[in-house]
Design a protein around this motif. Structure first.
Motif, short mmCIF file in Angstrom:
data_model
loop_
_atom_site.label_atom_id
_atom_site.label_comp_id
_atom_site.label_asym_id
_atom_site.label_seq_id
_atom_site.Cartn_x
_atom_site.Cartn_y
_atom_site.Cartn_z
N LEU A 1 0.84 -1.19 0.00
CA LEU A 1 0.00 0.00 0.00
C LEU A 1 0.88 1.24 0.00
N SER B 1 -1.40 -0.58 -4.33
CA SER B 1 -2.34 0.53 -4.45
C SER B 1 -1.65 1.84 -4.10
N TRP C 1 -4.96 4.28 4.07
CA TRP C 1 -4.55 2.92 4.42
C TRP C 1 -5.62 2.18 5.20
N GLU D 1 -7.82 0.92 2.56
CA GLU D 1 -7.16 -0.10 1.75
C GLU D 1 -7.02 -1.44 2.47
N LYS E 1 -9.93 -3.56 1.90
CA LYS E 1 -9.92 -4.15 0.56
C LYS E 1 -8.95 -5.33 0.49
#
Length: 243
Positions: A138, A187, A226, A229, A232
């Motif tokens: 990330l 990401s 974050w 994320e 996800k």
């Protein structure tokens, strides 16, 4: 879930270091799937638990989450400092597996990190693709030149000459078939100062013919991004949610 804070003496570093561990309250009669969750620059292993919903996610998916502390080392054996990479890979990870019922199976081990920890996650995956089945980076620091303005002690870690393609060179030494057997997620926020470097890194990742998901969504280089994320990532990993 149980949140455990450990302070242990490292024979490699000759100092006491802390780590955080999340475990299910009821340990099943089998080794636990394990996420090795790496922190960023200027942070430590407690930041994920402080700034995200990681404990709730670990409960939902019934996994162990291991959050080590490597200070400002960039997961390196520092040029003019301490051997944090050796500590992490040859001491900490094996010892934590002795302390807790963690799976050693490649299929049940995953490495995730943010920023400096994203660099560390990619480094671990490129160095030991036989250890993990999935990696999520990330907002990773993929071009070390991006770090110069925010890390005055960067030469202590990398020496006087900053490596220009550290991760790429590492990946090219790894068995290609092992890299291709892994799942990859990377990401970046669309306002992140590392966005351009990550966009460019995608071409290299594609050249490896690996199965990478690269996501660019609204956000910056911060915990708001974050926290979104990591949710996800848990949904993306091959884990079974308890709904």
């Amino acid at each position: 879930m149980s949140l455990i804070h450990i302070t242990r003496f490292s024979t490699t570093l000759q100092e006491h270091l802390k780590a955080s561990v999340i475990l299910p309250d009821v340990i099943p009669n089998k080794p636990l799937p394990t996420i090795w969750l790496l922190h960023g620059l200027g942070e430590n292993g407690t930041c994920w638990e402080r700034f995200t919903s990681i404990e709730n996610l670990a409960m939902q998916y019934q996994v162990a989450v291991i959050m080590p502390n490597v200070n400002r080392s960039f997961y390196m054996d520092e040029a003019s400092g301490l051997p944090y990479w050796t500590y992490l890979t040859e001491e900490f990870m094996p010892e934590i597996r002795h302390m807790f019922p963690l799976s050693t199976s490649r299929e049940q081990n995953f490495v995730v990190g943010n920023s400096m920890g994203g660099f560390g996650a990619l480094k671990l995956a490129f160095s030991h693709p036989e250890w993990f089945s999935a990696v999520a980076a990330l907002s990773p620091a993929v071009d070390l030149r991006d770090i110069i303005p925010i890390m005055s002690d960067i030469s202590r870690v990398f020496g006087p000459k900053l490596p220009e393609s550290y991760l790429e060179d590492l990946a090219l030494t790894a068995p290609k078939e092992q890299l291709q057997a892994m799942q990859w997620y990377r990401s970046i926020g669309d306002q992140d100062f590392m966005r351009v470097a990550n966009d460019n890194f995608t071409s290299f990742m594609n050249s490896l013919d690996i199965n990478e998901t690269y996501s660019v969504t609204p956000g910056d280089h911060d915990w708001f991004f974050w926290d979104d994320e990591i949710k996800k990532v848990f949904a993306w990993l091959p884990l079974q949610a308890n709904n």
